[in-house]
Design a protein around this motif. Sequence first.
Motif, PDB file in Angstrom:
ATOM      1  N   GLN A 335     -24.906  34.038 -19.113  1.00  0.00           N
ATOM      2  CA  GLN A 335     -24.841  32.893 -18.215  1.00  0.00           C
ATOM      3  C   GLN A 335     -24.552  33.325 -16.779  1.00  0.00           C
ATOM      4  O   GLN A 335     -24.939  32.642 -15.824  1.00  0.00           O
ATOM      5  CB  GLN A 335     -23.769  31.906 -18.694  1.00  0.00           C
ATOM      6  N   GLN A 336     -23.859  34.450 -16.611  1.00  0.00           N
ATOM      7  CA  GLN A 336     -23.585  34.966 -15.265  1.00  0.00           C
ATOM      8  C   GLN A 336     -24.892  35.277 -14.525  1.00  0.00           C
ATOM      9  O   GLN A 336     -24.982  35.100 -13.315  1.00  0.00           O
ATOM     10  CB  GLN A 336     -22.748  36.248 -15.354  1.00  0.00           C
ATOM     11  N   SER A 339     -26.366  32.328 -12.954  1.00  0.00           N
ATOM     12  CA  SER A 339     -25.633  31.807 -11.783  1.00  0.00           C
ATOM     13  C   SER A 339     -25.935  32.610 -10.516  1.00  0.00           C
ATOM     14  O   SER A 339     -25.403  32.314  -9.446  1.00  0.00           O
ATOM     15  CB  SER A 339     -24.121  31.842 -12.050  1.00  0.00           C
ATOM     16  N   GLN A 345     -35.205  30.493 -11.940  1.00  0.00           N
ATOM     17  CA  GLN A 345     -34.389  30.115 -13.096  1.00  0.00           C
ATOM     18  C   GLN A 345     -35.185  30.156 -14.405  1.00  0.00           C
ATOM     19  O   GLN A 345     -34.691  30.657 -15.419  1.00  0.00           O
ATOM     20  CB  GLN A 345     -33.811  28.709 -12.888  1.00  0.00           C
TER      21      GLN A 345
END
Length: 420
Positions: A335-336, A339, A345
């Motif tokens: 998930q990092q 971000s 994305q």
Amino acid sequence: MMRKNYYRKLAFMVTLLTILLAYQKYTSREKEPFPEVKFITSHSNSADLSNFDPNTLDKEQWQKLGFSEKQTATIMKYKDIVGGKFISKEQLKKCYAISEEKFSELKSFILLPEKTEGGNSKEFKTYGKKEIIISGKFNPDQFSANDWLKMGFSEKQAEAILKYRNYLGGSFISKEKFKECFIISPENYNKLEPYLILPTKTPTTFKNLAQNNAVKTKMQYHYFDPNQLDFEGWKAIGFSEKQAVTIINYKDRNLRGSFKSLEDLQKCFVISAEKFQEMKPYIKLQEKQQEKTDFSKTDLNTITFRQLIEFGLDERSAGSIIGFRKKLGGFINKQQILSTYNIDQDLVQKLISTAPLNPSEVPRYSLVDAPEEWLKNHPYFKYSADKIIFYRISNPDDRKIWKLLKLKPEYEERMRLYIK
């Protein structure tokens, strides 16, 4: 009567002016006007430039840099005037055939010192002015560089004398040939001539010998791929050390690591048109067959910039991921990666779904023993670094420090990823 005198004076002045104009025209008719210098400022593209030594360029190479034939001739003549070699950017800039604008364009690529040592360029104007010490008769064919130094020549002069001897085939042949060595002034030659153990005249067979040497030393080429040649490889096919460095830099910096076509190689300005035509039949550019990356086995903490590009990310996205990972010291969870700023994305989601992540090598510390530099540079800790360093002096206990920090839950959660 007054009017008559007035006309006489006027006639005299007109006659005098006519004579003066005729004299001026006569005395100046043999003076040729100085050729107009036209500067070419757009012929060369600074994006195609690479580092170069102006002392190694021939006429064609100066023209490749964007100079006209007349400008090139002027530059070469100026080089001879200053002693056969440019010794600083400051000296080169004084050549009037190079405009301010053109010099500014080339300046950062010129492999010369900024200024001339001692503030002048007399170094190359002093050949022959040092006192030459001669101890007796000698054979210059047997002299080493050190012998010439002892005699009073400089290191550069000694080197040039030996190069000239090698050019002749290893022997000066005669006093006549020795005299032709440009580095030895007429004054010094007159001093040396009575002591030279050499024939006075050059043998008639010398011409044939020189031609044979030329044939023997002609470059022997073999088929080669310019993308596979290293520094020694370029030297082996006839380029100087500086030229070899320039070619490699041109390939790596300007062409991103490889020559894609013969035109790419031809555009490198240290390769003259004659040299290129000489090499051309032996050049074999091979397409690199790069192995495809198996992303299902590629760790996201070791994946490279090139592999990210291969996956389909643009340079901006790939650079952002690599840069963020470096600051963190490695990713702990996928998930990092999502971000990270400035990424595609959808494509990154596809990547993290395909590739594994191994966080076992990522550095982790307790709040008590974390290095100060690590705390101050880590993206998750740097805003609390000073407080942590202060609190742990009197409270060397992680639980107490967490309580004293009073962080928002989401901040504490991401910080704890890097706490052991």
